[in-house]
Motif scaffolding. Structure first.
Motif, PDB file in Angstrom:
ATOM      1  N   PRO A  92       0.850  -1.197   0.000  1.00  0.00           N
ATOM      2  CA  PRO A  92       0.000   0.000   0.000  1.00  0.00           C
ATOM      3  C   PRO A  92       0.885   1.246   0.000  1.00  0.00           C
ATOM      4  O   PRO A  92       1.943   1.273   0.630  1.00  0.00           O
ATOM      5  N   ARG A  93       0.430   2.283  -0.709  1.00  0.00           N
ATOM      6  CA  ARG A  93       1.257   3.485  -0.865  1.00  0.00           C
ATOM      7  C   ARG A  93       1.758   4.054   0.470  1.00  0.00           C
ATOM      8  O   ARG A  93       2.940   4.357   0.627  1.00  0.00           O
ATOM      9  N   GLY A  94       0.840   4.194   1.434  1.00  0.00           N
ATOM     10  CA  GLY A  94       1.235   4.800   2.705  1.00  0.00           C
ATOM     11  C   GLY A  94       2.287   3.981   3.435  1.00  0.00           C
ATOM     12  O   GLY A  94       3.204   4.522   4.044  1.00  0.00           O
ATOM     13  N   ARG A  95       2.166   2.660   3.320  1.00  0.00           N
ATOM     14  CA  ARG A  95       3.117   1.802   4.014  1.00  0.00           C
ATOM     15  C   ARG A  95       4.492   1.890   3.356  1.00  0.00           C
ATOM     16  O   ARG A  95       5.523   1.942   4.029  1.00  0.00           O
ATOM     17  N   LEU A  96       4.498   1.947   2.030  1.00  0.00           N
ATOM     18  CA  LEU A  96       5.784   2.049   1.338  1.00  0.00           C
ATOM     19  C   LEU A  96       6.449   3.389   1.656  1.00  0.00           C
ATOM     20  O   LEU A  96       7.652   3.436   1.937  1.00  0.00           O
ATOM     21  N   GLU A  97       5.669   4.468   1.630  1.00  0.00           N
ATOM     22  CA  GLU A  97       6.269   5.788   1.858  1.00  0.00           C
ATOM     23  C   GLU A  97       6.898   5.868   3.248  1.00  0.00           C
ATOM     24  O   GLU A  97       7.922   6.520   3.434  1.00  0.00           O
ATOM     25  N   ARG A  98       6.296   5.183   4.219  1.00  0.00           N
ATOM     26  CA  ARG A  98       6.892   5.175   5.558  1.00  0.00           C
ATOM     27  C   ARG A  98       8.145   4.310   5.596  1.00  0.00           C
ATOM     28  O   ARG A  98       9.008   4.497   6.454  1.00  0.00           O
ATOM     29  N   ALA A  99       8.234   3.343   4.687  1.00  0.00           N
ATOM     30  CA  ALA A  99       9.361   2.420   4.692  1.00  0.00           C
ATOM     31  C   ALA A  99      10.571   2.985   3.961  1.00  0.00           C
ATOM     32  O   ALA A  99      11.677   2.466   4.087  1.00  0.00           O
ATOM     33  N   VAL A 100      10.364   4.057   3.195  1.00  0.00           N
ATOM     34  CA  VAL A 100      11.475   4.624   2.422  1.00  0.00           C
ATOM     35  C   VAL A 100      12.424   5.392   3.338  1.00  0.00           C
ATOM     36  O   VAL A 100      12.011   6.303   4.047  1.00  0.00           O
ATOM     37  N   ARG A 101      13.689   5.015   3.299  1.00  0.00           N
ATOM     38  CA  ARG A 101      14.698   5.743   4.070  1.00  0.00           C
ATOM     39  C   ARG A 101      15.138   6.973   3.285  1.00  0.00           C
ATOM     40  O   ARG A 101      15.279   8.063   3.810  1.00  0.00           O
ATOM     41  N   ARG A 102      15.399   6.776   2.000  1.00  0.00           N
ATOM     42  CA  ARG A 102      15.797   7.904   1.159  1.00  0.00           C
ATOM     43  C   ARG A 102      15.616   7.554  -0.297  1.00  0.00           C
ATOM     44  O   ARG A 102      15.508   6.376  -0.653  1.00  0.00           O
ATOM     45  N   ARG A 103      15.597   8.598  -1.111  1.00  0.00           N
ATOM     46  CA  ARG A 103      15.544   8.408  -2.560  1.00  0.00           C
ATOM     47  C   ARG A 103      16.968   8.191  -3.051  1.00  0.00           C
ATOM     48  O   ARG A 103      17.912   8.802  -2.551  1.00  0.00           O
ATOM     49  N   LEU A 104      17.097   7.367  -4.074  1.00  0.00           N
ATOM     50  CA  LEU A 104      18.402   7.128  -4.682  1.00  0.00           C
ATOM     51  C   LEU A 104      18.462   7.831  -6.030  1.00  0.00           C
ATOM     52  O   LEU A 104      17.446   8.095  -6.650  1.00  0.00           O
ATOM     53  N   GLU A 105      19.666   8.118  -6.466  1.00  0.00           N
ATOM     54  CA  GLU A 105      19.842   8.752  -7.760  1.00  0.00           C
ATOM     55  C   GLU A 105      19.438   7.773  -8.845  1.00  0.00           C
ATOM     56  O   GLU A 105      19.652   6.567  -8.735  1.00  0.00           O
ATOM     57  N   PRO A 106      18.848   8.286  -9.926  1.00  0.00           N
ATOM     58  CA  PRO A 106      18.536   7.399 -11.061  1.00  0.00           C
ATOM     59  C   PRO A 106      19.826   6.786 -11.602  1.00  0.00           C
ATOM     60  O   PRO A 106      20.885   7.418 -11.561  1.00  0.00           O
ATOM     61  N   THR A 107      19.705   5.594 -12.110  1.00  0.00           N
ATOM     62  CA  THR A 107      20.853   4.965 -12.745  1.00  0.00           C
ATOM     63  C   THR A 107      21.076   5.625 -14.100  1.00  0.00           C
ATOM     64  O   THR A 107      20.157   5.743 -14.903  1.00  0.00           O
ATOM     65  N   ALA A 108      22.292   6.079 -14.345  1.00  0.00           N
ATOM     66  CA  ALA A 108      22.586   6.721 -15.623  1.00  0.00           C
ATOM     67  C   ALA A 108      22.463   5.709 -16.745  1.00  0.00           C
ATOM     68  O   ALA A 108      22.831   4.547 -16.584  1.00  0.00           O
ATOM     69  N   PRO A 109      21.941   6.115 -17.890  1.00  0.00           N
ATOM     70  CA  PRO A 109      21.823   5.177 -19.019  1.00  0.00           C
ATOM     71  C   PRO A 109      23.182   4.576 -19.359  1.00  0.00           C
ATOM     72  O   PRO A 109      24.169   5.281 -19.510  1.00  0.00           O
ATOM     73  N   GLY A 110      23.209   3.273 -19.440  1.00  0.00           N
ATOM     74  CA  GLY A 110      24.451   2.591 -19.814  1.00  0.00           C
ATOM     75  C   GLY A 110      25.431   2.449 -18.677  1.00  0.00           C
ATOM     76  O   GLY A 110      26.509   1.894 -18.848  1.00  0.00           O
ATOM     77  N   ASP A 111      25.070   2.935 -17.485  1.00  0.00           N
ATOM     78  CA  ASP A 111      26.005   2.875 -16.364  1.00  0.00           C
ATOM     79  C   ASP A 111      26.192   1.442 -15.872  1.00  0.00           C
ATOM     80  O   ASP A 111      25.233   0.736 -15.637  1.00  0.00           O
ATOM     81  N   GLY A 112      27.430   1.042 -15.750  1.00  0.00           N
ATOM     82  CA  GLY A 112      27.742  -0.233 -15.137  1.00  0.00           C
ATOM     83  C   GLY A 112      27.441  -1.456 -15.971  1.00  0.00           C
ATOM     84  O   GLY A 112      27.497  -2.565 -15.476  1.00  0.00           O
TER      85      GLY A 112
END
Ligand SMILES: [Zn+2]
Length: 71
Positions: A50-70
């Motif tokens: 559920p959206r509310g449960r996930l939002e509480r579980a998020v510690r932080r946002r991560l940077e998007p993976t750059a195209p072709g990275d890694g």
């Protein structure tokens, strides 16, 4: 409004407070609605929360993976 406050969108990457069973804690948002599906980046399994449960579980946002990275 900061990036931390905007709603989650498909393709966003997040770190959750509780690691997945596989040990990974980085997830990619795969579906957004009343419930949000996130896919574990380490093992590829996905879970629906559920959206509310996930939002509480998020510690932080991560940077998007750059195209072709890694790859
Ligand atoms: Zn996993």
């Amino acid at each position: 409004m900061t990036a931390e406050e905007r709603p989650l969108r498909v393709g966003d990457r997040v770190e959750l407070r509780k690691p997945h069973a596989c040990g990974g804690n980085a997830w990619t948002v795969a579906r957004v609605g009343a419930d949000i599906r996130v896919q574990c980046e380490r093992c590829g399994r996905s879970v629906l929360l559920p959206r509310g449960r996930l939002e509480r579980a998020v510690r932080r946002r991560l940077e998007p993976t750059a195209p072709g990275d890694g790859s």
